[in-house]
Design a protein around this motif. Sequence first.
Motif, short mmCIF file in Angstrom:
data_model
loop_
_atom_site.label_atom_id
_atom_site.label_comp_id
_atom_site.label_asym_id
_atom_site.label_seq_id
_atom_site.Cartn_x
_atom_site.Cartn_y
_atom_site.Cartn_z
N MET A 19 0.83 -1.21 0.00
CA MET A 19 0.00 0.00 0.00
C MET A 19 0.86 1.25 0.00
SD MET A 19 -3.01 -0.99 2.69
CE MET A 19 -4.20 -2.29 2.35
N ASP A 20 1.95 1.23 0.78
CA ASP A 20 2.87 2.38 0.80
C ASP A 20 3.38 2.67 -0.60
OD1 ASP A 20 2.58 2.61 3.53
OD2 ASP A 20 4.53 1.72 4.02
N ARG A 68 0.70 4.09 -2.94
CA ARG A 68 0.40 5.48 -2.62
C ARG A 68 1.52 6.43 -3.03
NH1 ARG A 68 -0.58 4.71 2.33
NH2 ARG A 68 1.43 5.33 3.19
N THR A 90 -10.41 -6.81 1.72
CA THR A 90 -10.73 -5.42 1.44
C THR A 90 -12.11 -5.05 1.97
OG1 THR A 90 -11.62 -6.02 -0.73
CG2 THR A 90 -9.30 -5.38 -0.63
N GLU A 138 -14.72 0.82 2.20
CA GLU A 138 -14.06 2.11 2.45
C GLU A 138 -12.55 2.03 2.25
OE1 GLU A 138 -17.76 1.54 4.86
OE2 GLU A 138 -15.89 0.42 4.61
N GLN A 139 -12.09 1.06 1.48
CA GLN A 139 -10.66 0.80 1.31
C GLN A 139 -9.86 2.05 0.96
OE1 GLN A 139 -9.39 -2.18 1.86
NE2 GLN A 139 -7.34 -2.11 0.99
N ALA A 140 -10.39 2.87 0.08
CA ALA A 140 -9.65 4.03 -0.40
C ALA A 140 -9.79 5.25 0.50
CB ALA A 140 -10.08 4.39 -1.82
N ASP A 141 -10.67 5.18 1.50
CA ASP A 141 -10.90 6.32 2.37
C ASP A 141 -9.96 6.27 3.57
OD1 ASP A 141 -11.83 8.40 3.87
OD2 ASP A 141 -13.78 7.50 4.32
N GLU A 142 -8.93 7.09 3.55
CA GLU A 142 -7.95 7.09 4.65
C GLU A 142 -8.30 8.09 5.74
OE1 GLU A 142 -3.83 7.14 3.65
OE2 GLU A 142 -4.19 6.39 1.63
N ARG A 198 -4.93 11.41 7.66
CA ARG A 198 -3.75 10.59 7.91
C ARG A 198 -2.90 11.19 9.02
NH1 ARG A 198 -1.85 6.62 5.26
NH2 ARG A 198 0.30 7.21 5.70
N ASP A 243 0.92 11.11 10.58
CA ASP A 243 2.31 10.75 10.29
C ASP A 243 3.14 11.03 11.54
OD1 ASP A 243 4.89 10.43 9.44
OD2 ASP A 243 4.63 11.52 7.55
#
Length: 313
Positions: A188-189, A192, A292, A295-299, A302, A304
Amino acid sequence: MTSKQQVALVVGASRGIGRQVAIDLAKEGYAVVVAAKSTSDANATKPFPPDPNSQQSTISTVEREIREAGGTATAIAVDTRNFESVQKLVDETVKIYGHLDVLIYNSGAIWWASIEKTPMKRFQLMQRINVEGLYGTVQAALPHFEKNGWKGRIIVVSPPIYSRFFRGKTAYAMGKVGMSILTKGLAMDWEREGKKDMAITSIWPAASIQSAATGQITKTDPDSIKDLRKATIYSDAILAMLRAPVEDVNGLLELDEDFLRNHEGVTDFSKYSVVEGAVPRRIMPAKFPDLTVAEQADEGRRTDSTKMRTSKL
């Protein structure tokens, strides 16, 4: 070694699956760094080559096997429980061959028992070698992949995530599933961050593979050898994963048999049976749950931690 020769580091390559993967990578033209704890005087080993599933098989003998077959190999000892040792391994690999293209993490500790019968020291050993060892090796390799223009592959020996895997071996499963989570998370990293030439893939056997561990079982149950496959199925699947497009394998948690069937069109697996004519029993489910969510794409927002730290660890 030619400047264009691909370089593969195989951690946990002294015997069994790791040895087979190292040897087959070399046959495919890779320069292979064979890494594990066990070393020996390969020139004094008799008979040679030794039983690949015995203590006589070490990174030294594997290096000799590859070199005598005309391949390129270097044996480097490592203790995956020690991050400094892991860093030295990766740095030495790049020092010798100039770059790193493929990292395969096969190192592992096994203890299959209930939580009650799994001592704390055994639990800690498995976590250090399995999940911490993998994490440290990946951490040590990432700067070198960056120098290589973020082009490379990582293969992890860990399973698809599903409920039955935890039964009777919870402590072991905690580490192995943790390794699979690393595969998913790092994939995923990279997606992205737009690293389109990097892929990390997990692989696990669909049927039991002949090894030192299964050798202990066949001693008490000789008939169980009919359910074993040769380690070549694993190396064939890994080589196929390395050939596959990044988008097909990045973040994939897959079985050796299933990948060869679905991506390579293999339908006849009889050549992999240890006992000719036998059909090894599949030990893994035919279908795995989809991890999956909608809402997989809804972060969301974020966080850090590297931008929030006020003190240095």
